[in-house]
Design a protein around this motif. Sequence first.
Motif, short mmCIF file in Angstrom:
data_model
loop_
_atom_site.label_atom_id
_atom_site.label_comp_id
_atom_site.label_asym_id
_atom_site.label_seq_id
_atom_site.Cartn_x
_atom_site.Cartn_y
_atom_site.Cartn_z
N PRO A 151 25.34 55.68 26.34
CA PRO A 151 26.63 56.15 26.30
C PRO A 151 27.17 56.13 24.42
N GLY A 152 27.57 57.30 23.90
CA GLY A 152 27.76 57.57 22.55
C GLY A 152 26.77 57.37 21.62
N LYS A 153 25.56 57.39 21.94
CA LYS A 153 24.37 57.27 20.89
C LYS A 153 23.76 58.42 21.08
N GLU A 154 22.74 58.71 20.01
CA GLU A 154 21.73 59.87 20.07
C GLU A 154 20.58 59.60 20.86
N ARG A 155 19.89 60.51 21.49
CA ARG A 155 18.71 60.26 22.23
C ARG A 155 17.45 59.61 21.36
N GLU A 156 16.93 58.60 22.20
CA GLU A 156 15.96 57.80 21.35
C GLU A 156 14.59 57.77 21.97
N PHE A 157 13.66 57.93 21.18
CA PHE A 157 12.35 58.10 21.75
C PHE A 157 11.83 56.67 22.16
N VAL A 158 11.07 56.93 23.24
CA VAL A 158 10.65 55.59 23.85
C VAL A 158 9.21 55.48 23.79
N GLY A 159 8.54 56.78 24.22
CA GLY A 159 6.86 56.75 24.11
C GLY A 159 6.37 58.02 24.52
N HIS A 160 5.03 58.26 24.37
CA HIS A 160 4.55 59.71 24.63
C HIS A 160 3.05 59.17 25.38
N ILE A 161 2.66 60.06 26.02
CA ILE A 161 1.39 60.00 26.85
C ILE A 161 0.65 61.04 26.76
N SER A 162 -0.75 61.22 26.34
CA SER A 162 -1.52 62.56 26.27
C SER A 162 -1.88 63.01 27.71
N ARG A 163 -2.27 64.19 27.65
CA ARG A 163 -2.39 65.01 28.85
C ARG A 163 -3.38 64.30 29.92
N SER A 164 -4.34 63.70 29.45
CA SER A 164 -5.29 63.09 30.35
C SER A 164 -4.74 61.53 30.56
N GLY A 165 -3.69 61.23 29.93
CA GLY A 165 -3.35 59.56 30.11
C GLY A 165 -4.04 58.60 29.43
N GLY A 166 -4.99 59.28 28.55
CA GLY A 166 -5.84 58.08 27.80
C GLY A 166 -5.45 57.54 26.48
N SER A 167 -4.45 58.28 25.91
CA SER A 167 -3.85 57.83 24.84
C SER A 167 -2.06 57.75 24.86
N THR A 168 -1.69 56.50 24.64
CA THR A 168 -0.11 56.50 24.50
C THR A 168 0.31 56.12 23.01
N LEU A 169 1.43 56.31 22.85
CA LEU A 169 2.17 56.01 21.52
C LEU A 169 3.59 55.41 21.78
N TYR A 170 3.95 54.40 21.44
CA TYR A 170 5.47 54.06 21.66
C TYR A 170 6.23 53.62 20.23
N ALA A 171 7.51 53.80 20.36
CA ALA A 171 8.37 53.36 19.44
C ALA A 171 8.21 52.13 19.13
N ASP A 172 8.24 51.65 17.83
CA ASP A 172 8.16 50.15 17.35
C ASP A 172 8.83 49.30 18.15
N SER A 173 10.17 49.75 18.38
CA SER A 173 11.03 48.73 19.19
C SER A 173 10.68 48.87 20.72
N MET A 174 9.88 49.38 21.21
CA MET A 174 9.58 49.46 22.59
C MET A 174 8.42 48.83 22.86
N LYS A 175 7.30 48.68 22.18
CA LYS A 175 6.10 47.99 22.32
C LYS A 175 6.30 46.57 22.83
N GLY A 176 5.57 46.39 23.71
CA GLY A 176 5.59 44.88 24.35
C GLY A 176 6.11 45.08 25.88
N ARG A 177 7.18 45.53 26.08
CA ARG A 177 8.11 45.59 27.23
C ARG A 177 7.96 46.90 28.05
N PHE A 178 7.35 47.94 27.19
CA PHE A 178 7.53 49.49 27.76
C PHE A 178 6.08 49.89 28.10
N THR A 179 5.50 50.39 29.10
CA THR A 179 4.23 51.02 29.43
C THR A 179 4.39 52.26 30.28
#
Length: 124
Positions: free
Chosen positions: A41-69
């Motif tokens: 609430p009251g904040k801008e939209r924040e990037f969490v992570g991304h996954i490729s079409r095949s699912g073989g590659s993922t990318l996470y925001a630095d602040s999300m690494k470790g707890r988000f999959t």
Amino acid sequence: QVQLVESGGGLVQAGDSLNLSCIDSGRTFTSYTMGWFRQAPGKEREFVGHISRSGGSTLYADSMKGRFTISRDNFKNTVYLQIHSLKPDDTAVYYCAASTILVPERRPERYRYWGQGTQVTVSS
């Protein structure tokens, strides 16, 4: 066309784990890379992570690494976001989005399709 619907949110306690799902009712799910975003609430939209079409590659925001999959099951037209050790600061509406851009993209405006979001509320 793509129609995305998120589910799995709710009221949880700090330290809990949660698995969010995003289902595409269309027929071209594998054509898109997928991203997860969140907006408190009251904040801008924040990037969490991304996954490729095949699912073989993922990318996470630095602040999300470790707890988000992020994972995806293309046979079920579904992308998932697993969150462990939830914190009150994780409280937000979580959105999935689809992009025609094949390289990882952090910017919300680069995603073509969006779900309506699912609310995650974490109590202490």
